[in-house]
Design an enzyme around this catalytic site. Structure first.
Site, PDB file in Angstrom:
ATOM      1  N   ASP A  44     -18.193  11.416 -18.411  1.00  0.00           N
ATOM      2  CA  ASP A  44     -17.579  11.369 -17.242  1.00  0.00           C
ATOM      3  C   ASP A  44     -16.091  11.899 -17.348  1.00  0.00           C
ATOM      4  O   ASP A  44     -15.477  12.565 -16.395  1.00  0.00           O
ATOM      5  CB  ASP A  44     -17.497   9.988 -16.667  1.00  0.00           C
ATOM      6  CG  ASP A  44     -16.772   9.802 -15.246  1.00  0.00           C
ATOM      7  OD1 ASP A  44     -16.925  10.584 -14.516  1.00  0.00           O
ATOM      8  OD2 ASP A  44     -16.325   8.687 -15.165  1.00  0.00           O
ATOM      9  N   GLY A  48     -14.603  16.122 -15.318  1.00  0.00           N
ATOM     10  CA  GLY A  48     -13.490  15.975 -14.715  1.00  0.00           C
ATOM     11  C   GLY A  48     -12.306  17.230 -15.228  1.00  0.00           C
ATOM     12  O   GLY A  48     -12.009  17.946 -14.609  1.00  0.00           O
ATOM     13  N   ASP A  69     -21.636   8.163 -11.130  1.00  0.00           N
ATOM     14  CA  ASP A  69     -20.642   7.092 -11.558  1.00  0.00           C
ATOM     15  C   ASP A  69     -21.473   5.714 -10.993  1.00  0.00           C
ATOM     16  O   ASP A  69     -21.232   4.576 -11.734  1.00  0.00           O
ATOM     17  CB  ASP A  69     -19.509   7.225 -10.777  1.00  0.00           C
ATOM     18  CG  ASP A  69     -18.557   8.295 -11.639  1.00  0.00           C
ATOM     19  OD1 ASP A  69     -18.957   8.373 -12.664  1.00  0.00           O
ATOM     20  OD2 ASP A  69     -17.454   8.557 -11.166  1.00  0.00           O
TER      21      ASP A  69
END
Length: 74
Positions: A44, A48, A69
């Protein structure tokens, strides 16, 4: 768009979450399930970073990240 680097990382997160859900039922493989769960959350961070680094953002990627998520934390 579907093959953007951040989306590929998102697909790997989905796979890790599914592996975790499958292996979590087996007491003998709890350590593999836990490792899969941790890898999913570590990825995760990287999706990004990849989106910003490669300037690869899309509405699909944003939805993929959000849904992944929510499914991972549920």
């Amino acid at each position: 768009m579907y093959a953007y680097v951040p989306n590929l990382i998102g697909y790997a997160r989905v796979a890790c979450t599914l592996v975790f859900l499958y292996l979590a039922r087996d007491r003998a493989l709890w350590h593999v399930a836990l490792a899969s769960y941790i890898v999913s959350f570590a990825l995760d961070l990287f999706d990004g970073m990849a989106a910003r680094r490669f300037n690869q953002t899309s509405r699909f990627g944003a939805v993929l990240d959000m849904v992944t998520d929510r499914c991972s934390t549920a």
